[in-house]
Motif scaffolding. Structure first.
Motif, PDB file in Angstrom:
ATOM      1  N   ILE A   1       0.879  -1.170   0.000  1.00 14.42           N
ATOM      2  CA  ILE A   1       0.000   0.000   0.000  1.00 14.42           C
ATOM      3  C   ILE A   1       0.911   1.213   0.000  1.00 14.42           C
ATOM      4  N   THR A   2       0.735   2.079  -0.978  1.00 20.07           N
ATOM      5  CA  THR A   2       1.596   3.257  -1.092  1.00 20.07           C
ATOM      6  C   THR A   2       0.761   4.530  -1.078  1.00 20.07           C
ATOM      7  N   ASP A   3       1.430   5.658  -0.871  1.00 25.24           N
ATOM      8  CA  ASP A   3       0.730   6.931  -0.990  1.00 25.24           C
ATOM      9  C   ASP A   3       0.672   7.330  -2.460  1.00 25.24           C
ATOM     10  N   ARG A   4       0.188   8.498  -2.756  1.00 25.98           N
ATOM     11  CA  ARG A   4      -0.014   8.918  -4.140  1.00 25.98           C
ATOM     12  C   ARG A   4       1.307   9.089  -4.890  1.00 25.98           C
ATOM     13  N   ASN A   5       2.407   9.190  -4.162  1.00 28.48           N
ATOM     14  CA  ASN A   5       3.720   9.345  -4.784  1.00 28.48           C
ATOM     15  C   ASN A   5       4.528   8.052  -4.805  1.00 28.48           C
ATOM     16  N   GLY A   6       3.902   6.938  -4.449  1.00 25.61           N
ATOM     17  CA  GLY A   6       4.579   5.649  -4.493  1.00 25.61           C
ATOM     18  C   GLY A   6       5.387   5.319  -3.255  1.00 25.61           C
ATOM     19  N   ILE A   7       5.257   6.113  -2.204  1.00 18.36           N
ATOM     20  CA  ILE A   7       5.984   5.848  -0.959  1.00 18.36           C
ATOM     21  C   ILE A   7       5.242   4.765  -0.176  1.00 18.36           C
ATOM     22  N   ALA A   8       5.977   3.741   0.237  1.00 16.07           N
ATOM     23  CA  ALA A   8       5.358   2.599   0.901  1.00 16.07           C
ATOM     24  C   ALA A   8       4.782   2.986   2.257  1.00 16.07           C
ATOM     25  N   LEU A   9       3.516   2.668   2.460  1.00 18.80           N
ATOM     26  CA  LEU A   9       2.857   2.848   3.758  1.00 18.80           C
ATOM     27  C   LEU A   9       2.658   1.510   4.458  1.00 18.80           C
ATOM     28  N   ALA A  10       2.554   0.442   3.673  1.00 14.50           N
ATOM     29  CA  ALA A  10       2.445  -0.922   4.212  1.00 14.50           C
ATOM     30  C   ALA A  10       3.118  -1.851   3.220  1.00 14.50           C
ATOM     31  N   THR A  11       3.987  -2.711   3.713  1.00 16.50           N
ATOM     32  CA  THR A  11       4.711  -3.635   2.846  1.00 16.50           C
ATOM     33  C   THR A  11       4.934  -4.945   3.581  1.00 16.50           C
ATOM     34  N   SER A  12       5.468  -5.928   2.878  1.00 22.22           N
ATOM     35  CA  SER A  12       5.714  -7.245   3.466  1.00 22.22           C
ATOM     36  C   SER A  12       7.189  -7.581   3.384  1.00 22.22           C
ATOM     37  N   VAL A  13       7.703  -8.219   4.419  1.00 24.56           N
ATOM     38  CA  VAL A  13       9.102  -8.633   4.466  1.00 24.56           C
ATOM     39  C   VAL A  13       9.162 -10.123   4.789  1.00 24.56           C
ATOM     40  N   ASP A  14      10.341 -10.713   4.536  1.00 27.63           N
ATOM     41  CA  ASP A  14      10.512 -12.135   4.827  1.00 27.63           C
ATOM     42  C   ASP A  14      10.332 -12.411   6.311  1.00 27.63           C
ATOM     43  N   ALA A  15       9.699 -13.519   6.595  1.00 27.88           N
ATOM     44  CA  ALA A  15       9.482 -13.924   7.990  1.00 27.88           C
ATOM     45  C   ALA A  15       9.419 -15.449   8.033  1.00 27.88           C
ATOM     46  N   TYR A  16       9.295 -15.975   9.245  1.00 29.44           N
ATOM     47  CA  TYR A  16       9.239 -17.428   9.434  1.00 29.44           C
ATOM     48  C   TYR A  16       8.150 -17.774  10.435  1.00 29.44           C
ATOM     49  N   ASP A  17       7.422 -18.847  10.120  1.00 25.35           N
ATOM     50  CA  ASP A  17       6.537 -19.462  11.109  1.00 25.35           C
ATOM     51  C   ASP A  17       7.361 -20.515  11.841  1.00 25.35           C
TER      52      ASP A  17
ATOM     53  N   SER B   1       7.722 -17.547   5.425  1.00 21.13           N
ATOM     54  CA  SER B   1       6.471 -16.797   5.381  1.00 21.13           C
ATOM     55  C   SER B   1       6.807 -15.333   5.143  1.00 21.13           C
ATOM     56  N   THR B   2       5.820 -14.469   5.278  1.00 25.23           N
ATOM     57  CA  THR B   2       6.043 -13.030   5.177  1.00 25.23           C
ATOM     58  C   THR B   2       5.364 -12.336   6.352  1.00 25.23           C
ATOM     59  N   LYS B   3       5.844 -11.159   6.651  1.00 27.15           N
ATOM     60  CA  LYS B   3       5.294 -10.386   7.762  1.00 27.15           C
ATOM     61  C   LYS B   3       4.955  -8.988   7.271  1.00 27.15           C
ATOM     62  N   ARG B   4       3.789  -8.499   7.693  1.00 31.90           N
ATOM     63  CA  ARG B   4       3.357  -7.160   7.298  1.00 31.90           C
ATOM     64  C   ARG B   4       4.010  -6.129   8.200  1.00 31.90           C
ATOM     65  N   VAL B   5       4.603  -5.132   7.603  1.00 28.71           N
ATOM     66  CA  VAL B   5       5.229  -4.056   8.375  1.00 28.71           C
ATOM     67  C   VAL B   5       4.739  -2.715   7.845  1.00 28.71           C
ATOM     68  N   TYR B   6       4.761  -1.732   8.727  1.00 29.41           N
ATOM     69  CA  TYR B   6       4.306  -0.381   8.414  1.00 29.41           C
ATOM     70  C   TYR B   6       5.469   0.560   8.692  1.00 29.41           C
ATOM     71  N   PRO B   7       6.202   0.954   7.642  1.00 28.29           N
ATOM     72  CA  PRO B   7       7.458   1.702   7.823  1.00 28.29           C
ATOM     73  C   PRO B   7       7.306   3.019   8.565  1.00 28.29           C
ATOM     74  N   ASN B   8       6.103   3.619   8.520  1.00 27.69           N
ATOM     75  CA  ASN B   8       5.910   4.928   9.144  1.00 27.69           C
ATOM     76  C   ASN B   8       5.236   4.847  10.509  1.00 27.69           C
ATOM     77  N   GLY B   9       5.241   3.659  11.096  1.00 26.30           N
ATOM     78  CA  GLY B   9       4.665   3.509  12.430  1.00 26.30           C
ATOM     79  C   GLY B   9       3.174   3.792  12.439  1.00 26.30           C
ATOM     80  N   ASP B  10       2.742   4.735  13.276  1.00 27.84           N
ATOM     81  CA  ASP B  10       1.314   5.010  13.435  1.00 27.84           C
ATOM     82  C   ASP B  10       0.767   5.951  12.377  1.00 27.84           C
TER      83      ASP B  10
END
Length: 668
Positions: free
Chosen positions: A121-137, A230-239
């Motif tokens: 999920i990005t803002d109107r300028n393509g800056i990531a607001l929500a992304t996924s990174v490698d993770a493990y179960d 697996s993958t994990k959802r992260v939010y680079p800008n916190g709240d």
């Protein structure tokens, strides 16, 4: 002398016949031998008579029974046994063949789900607001923790004590999972970072070395702990923008906000892989088959990250200062209806839901329904102007009190009789003046109610905004025939109906857009796995008032900010023409179900003569300092509007405001 011979031992045997007697020798023969008289022949020794043989036993004759009945019985038994085997064979090979083949495949083949990568999920300028990174179960094989396999009676307890601080779990919870009976698989923790798995691998290595040092008798205590990619959802800008974005649950599915609203597009489609296994491991030479996972689409929002940050900082600071329950700020592009910012305070960090306040985890700007107060008066003025019942300079005499229906109405402050223009009624936010003006809409109050209701609904009150956001409220607007006696007079000045923050902002964007309402939008488009961008559908539009009425309203709203008698002077921005309106409404406490406290608000757009940006602010139940909208929301409007205009490179128009009259001199 005759030689003596030892007597021979007789062997018992059959009796021999007696020897025949020899005949006596003749006389002549004796003379020839020397004239000696012959001796009588020696008699043989007497033999012992043989013992009598026992009489031979007569053989005993056994008479056998007839074997045929037994043979028949045995044949019948063998036939039945063979029949059972044949029937069972037919059942296995023909009737239940598919079921047994499936069971065989179950143990022969293993099938795993290939998780699709969730879209960004990005803002109107393509800056990531929500992304996924490698993770493990993190998983485990409970069988390897049994006393028979681990050679340690309390292996689950020891392993849980090592893993609990790394996984952030309670040891008792892990022990329960590691002691799962008759199971070869248990999930210990989901979506763990690579760092967490690296710590576990290091521990496994240490205990593996200890096991080797034990001379082959030791067992790796953590050997049964495994991992699955697996993958994990992260939010680079916190709240930042958390109320808009929402979050994902433990299963990786959207559970709030855009994550939930657009979950099918974001989630993609999981794949599957099926391979031959032996001893729980893939047989390399046997190959595999399956379908690949299809990644989710990226979602581009209309939000501008920087404007969102400015709005969130401003509202959070004021909510803290005012010790308010909550507050929200909406920033909207007046030309397109796109939402540039939607800030809530307090908020939450979707990266750490365990620390979040459950009451703050939604999007209050869309989910709270509240009475808007005087910011709603602009719709009443729009109806009066559009119906031709008054103009901006129409004289309105406003007494200190006004009796209507079952109530005595007053303005926010006591005052002598005011001699105001219709523009002055809006500038001074007079409740009494608004009641008097809207009373002219019809030939009677019932007709006036119906006409006003029609305009309110065309402005979007009482209907969803069009975003399709989870949990969004449509607000409350009763049918005009159901308005109570007091509602007939309170609805014109913003009490007795309810809205959400985006509905309130959209009203001002409609006026700024020349009287045409554009359905608010939050999504600009999607980018599929193939990289192709698909714009969102064009939002619906409808004309609410004429362009002339909208222009007049914009000029009247300038008086609220620009005129020294206006209530919104704190929202003025040097160099820009600003249109706006204050609001201070009695607030219904959601817990008590009655009026308690206030809702302070401010709404407007700029530049007033060439509108580009709408900003709306509301603060619920301020308990410290002022509770008037112009005093606590006006400065927020100014701060956020200034930042937005600079970010979007909107220059001042340089034109002078019309300065419509606010009052008039009564004739003697």
């Amino acid at each position: 002398m005759p030689s003596k011979e030892p007597p021979r031992r007789r062997v018992p045997g059959p009796a021999r016949p007696a020897a025949r007697p020899r005949p006596a020798a003749s006389a002549g023969s004796g003379a020839r031998s020397g004239g000696r008289a012959p001796r009588p022949a020696a008699r043989p020794a007497a033999r012992r008579p043989a013992p009598p043989r026992p009489p031979a036993r007569k053989p005993r004759t056994i008479k056998l029974g007839n074997p045929r009945p037994r043979l028949r019985l045995i044949s019948l038994g063998l036939t039945l046994v063979m029949l059972v085997f044949v029937v069972r064979l037919l059942q296995v090979q023909a009737v239940d063949a598919s079921a047994y083949a499936a069971k065989a495949d179950k143990y022969r083949y293993q099938e795993y789900t290939l998780s699709a990568e969730r879209g960004e999920i990005t803002d109107r300028n393509g800056i990531a607001l929500a992304t996924s990174v490698d993770a493990y179960d993190i998983t485990a094989d409970p069988k390897l923790f049994t006393p028979e396999e681990s050679k340690v009676p309390d292996a689950p307890e020891q392993a849980a004590a090592l893993l609990a601080p790394i996984l952030g779990k309670e040891p008792a919870e892990l022990v329960k999972k590691l002691r799962t009976p008759k199971s070869r698989y248990t999930l210990l923790a989901r979506k763990q970072t690579p760092q967490v798995w690296n710590q576990i691998k290091d521990l496994k290595k240490v205990y593996g070395q200890k096991a080797q040092a034990a001379g082959g008798t030791g067992v790796n205590l953590l050997g049964g702990v495994l991992s699955e990619p697996s993958t994990k959802r992260v939010y680079p800008n916190g709240d930042l923008g958390a109320g808009i974005l929402g979050f994902v649950n433990a299963e990786g599915r959207g559970a709030g906000g855009v994550e939930s609203m657009l979950d099918p597009a974001l989630a993609g489609k999981d794949g599957k892989i099926r391979f031959t296994a032996s001893g729980g491991r893939q047989v390399p030479t046997a190959g595999s088959q399956g379908t690949p996972a299809v990644p989710g689409s990226d979602i581009e929002l209309t939000i501008d990250r920087d404007i969102q940050w400015a709005a969130q900082q401003a509202i959070s600071e004021q909510v803290r200062k005012s010790k308010a329950d909550r507050g929200y700020v909406i920033v909207q592009d007046t030309r397109t209806g796109e939402v540039l910012a939607m800030a809530n305070a307090p908020g939450f960090d979707p990266n750490d839901l365990s620390a979040a306040n459950a009451a703050a985890m939604g999007n209050a700007a869309l989910q709270d329904a509240y009475e808007p107060g005087s910011t709603s008066k602009v719709m009443s003025m729009a109806a009066v102007l559009e119906e031709g019942k008054a103009a901006a300079d129409t004289h309105v005499v406003v007494p200190n009190r006004l009796h209507r229906g079952d109530r005595l109405f007053k303005d926010d402050i006591d005052h002598p009789t005011w001699y105001l223009t219709l523009n002055g009624v809006l500038a001074k936010s007079s409740n009494i003046g608004t009641i008097l003006a809207t009373g002219q809409l019809g030939k009677d109050q019932a007709e006036s109610n119906r006409i006003l209701d029609g305009y309110l609904r065309r402005f979007g009150i009482g209907s969803p905004t069009g975003l399709g956001f989870p949990g969004e409220t449509s607000g409350i607007l009763a049918k005009p025939e159901d308005w109570s006696t007091s509602q007939q007079y309170t609805i014109p000045f913003g009490q007795g109906l309810s809205v959400n923050a985006l509905q309130a902002a959209s009203v001002y964007s409609t006026i700024a857009n020349g009287g045409v309402r554009i359905e608010p939008t939050l999504v600009r488009g999607t980018k599929g796995p193939d990289g192709r961008f698909t714009p969102a559908e064009k939002p619906a539009e409808n004309r609410v008032v004429s362009e002339r009425t909208a222009k007049t309203l914009a000029q009247m709203l300038e008086s609220v900010v620009d005129d020294r008698e206006g209530t919104g002077t704190k929202a003025a921005i040097p160099g820009y023409r600003v249109a706006g309106k204050t609001g201070t409404a009695n607030r219904v406490d959601p817990e008590l179900g009655r009026y308690k406290g206030y809702t302070a608000s401010f709404a407007g757009f700029a530049p007033a003569d060439q509108p580009r940006v709408t900003v709306y602010c509301a603060i619920q139940n301020p308990t410290k300092g002022s509770y008037f909208g112009g005093q606590i929301c006006g400065p927020i409007y100014k701060k956020v509007m200034e930042f937005a205009l600079k970010t979007l490179h909107v220059a001042p128009t340089g034109s002078a405001p019309p300065r419509l009259p606010v009052t008039f001199e009564p004739t003697p």
